[in-house]
Enzyme design. Structure first.
Site, PDB file in Angstrom:
ATOM      1  N   GLU A 104       0.721  -1.310   0.037  1.00 48.21           N
ATOM      2  CA  GLU A 104       0.020  -0.077   0.006  1.00 48.21           C
ATOM      3  C   GLU A 104       0.932   1.215  -0.040  1.00 48.21           C
ATOM      4  OE1 GLU A 104      -2.596  -1.025   3.261  1.00 48.21           O
ATOM      5  OE2 GLU A 104      -3.493  -2.565   1.897  1.00 48.21           O
ATOM      6  N   GLU A 158       3.524 -11.166   0.384  1.00 47.41           N
ATOM      7  CA  GLU A 158       2.410 -10.512   0.258  1.00 47.41           C
ATOM      8  C   GLU A 158       1.782 -10.379  -1.010  1.00 47.41           C
ATOM      9  OE1 GLU A 158       0.966  -8.997   4.286  1.00 47.41           O
ATOM     10  OE2 GLU A 158       1.678  -7.282   3.229  1.00 47.41           O
ATOM     11  N   GLY A 196      -6.485  -7.673   0.961  1.00 47.09           N
ATOM     12  CA  GLY A 196      -7.479  -6.952   1.184  1.00 47.09           C
ATOM     13  C   GLY A 196      -8.770  -7.278   0.468  1.00 47.09           C
TER      14      GLY A 196
END
Ligand code: PEP
Length: 253
Positions: A97, A167, A173
């Site tokens: 992010e 990840e 998400g």
């Protein structure tokens, strides 16, 4: 068998009463879960509260990012020394992010990793491919490029002071976790890459999987031989669900 580790990345969520309920609820339960290690990464303004509640307990805490600099004219940034002052042991570096919003390139993540170990924080170094890269079969190229940006800067001795988290961006998400087999395959590849540099380091380094881990899939993911635990985003916002993930890690240790 290596101890499993579970890290909560609570991102930009929470408030003082909610944090209190989460941390105290977690403390009650982890007293009965001695075989794994637990870390919470809360938004920076709450470190004072986290320190007050968790000092002297089995749960460690960390920052969600940090500046590459120790002090200076960097408006809005948090110095690694400030994280240390509030008892942080860990810091997330290179989260997708932040990478995708342009704050943490490969180079900047490497610089942060170097600075974190210099001051005595343990970096949780995140890496992973986007959906486009996954579909183009580029996963391995991407994670090796991201990992090498750290190894080239800090060497194997530096890498040994951190933790790695694979990840995949497409799993973060989205509710679509990587299959345990895919995660195992990439983690085993990463370990193999590190083994070329140092066999003992490859064996000892903690490598986590992150991306839509939840109470249902944690057990299977944590049963994979190269998965040393999980970095948990969304599921850490629900205290009971996060505790179930901690139980899965404890049982798999
Ligand atoms: C994360 O943000 O590091 C993460 C793994 O998020 P989620 O569990 O929500 O996919």
């Amino acid at each position: 068998m290596k101890r499993k580790m579970v890290i909560a990345n609570r991102k930009m969520h929470g408030n003082i009463p909610d944090n209190k309920a989460f941390l105290e609820g977690l403390l009650d339960e982890v007293a009965e879960l001695p075989d794994a290690d637990y870390v919470v990464c809360m938004p920076h303004p709450y470190h004072f509260q986290v320190q007050a509640i968790l000092t002297g307990t089995r749960i460690s805490w960390g920052g969600q990012t940090m500046s590459r600099f120790e002090f200076g004219a960097h408006t809005g940034s948090t110095s690694p020394l400030m994280l240390l002052e509030f008892g942080c042991k860990y810091v997330i570096i290179g989260h997708s992010e932040r990478r995708l919003s342009g704050y943490e390139s490969d180079e900047a993540s490497g610089q942060r990793f170097e600075e974190a170990i210099k001051v005595g924080l343990i970096p949780i170094f995140c890496m992973g491919e986007t959906l486009k890269e996954f579909e183009a079969g580029m996963t391995v190229d991407v994670v090796i490029r991201q990992l090498n940006a750290v190894i080239n800067r800090v060497g194997k001795e530096g890498l040994a002071k951190g933790i790695i988290a694979y990840e995949p961006v497409w799993a973060i998400g989205t509710g679509k976790a990587a299959t345990p087999e895919h995660a195992q395959c990439i983690l085993s590849f990463l370990r193999g890459h590190i083994e070329l540099i140092d066999e003992a380091l490859a064996k000892n380094i903690t490598i986590l999987y992150g991306g839509s881990v939840n109470a249902k899939n944690a057990q299977k993911l944590f049963s994979m031989p190269d998965i040393d635990g999980g970095l948990i985003g969304g599921a850490s916002l629900n205290t009971q669900e996060f505790i179930a993930i901690c139980k899965a890690a404890n049982d798999a240790s």
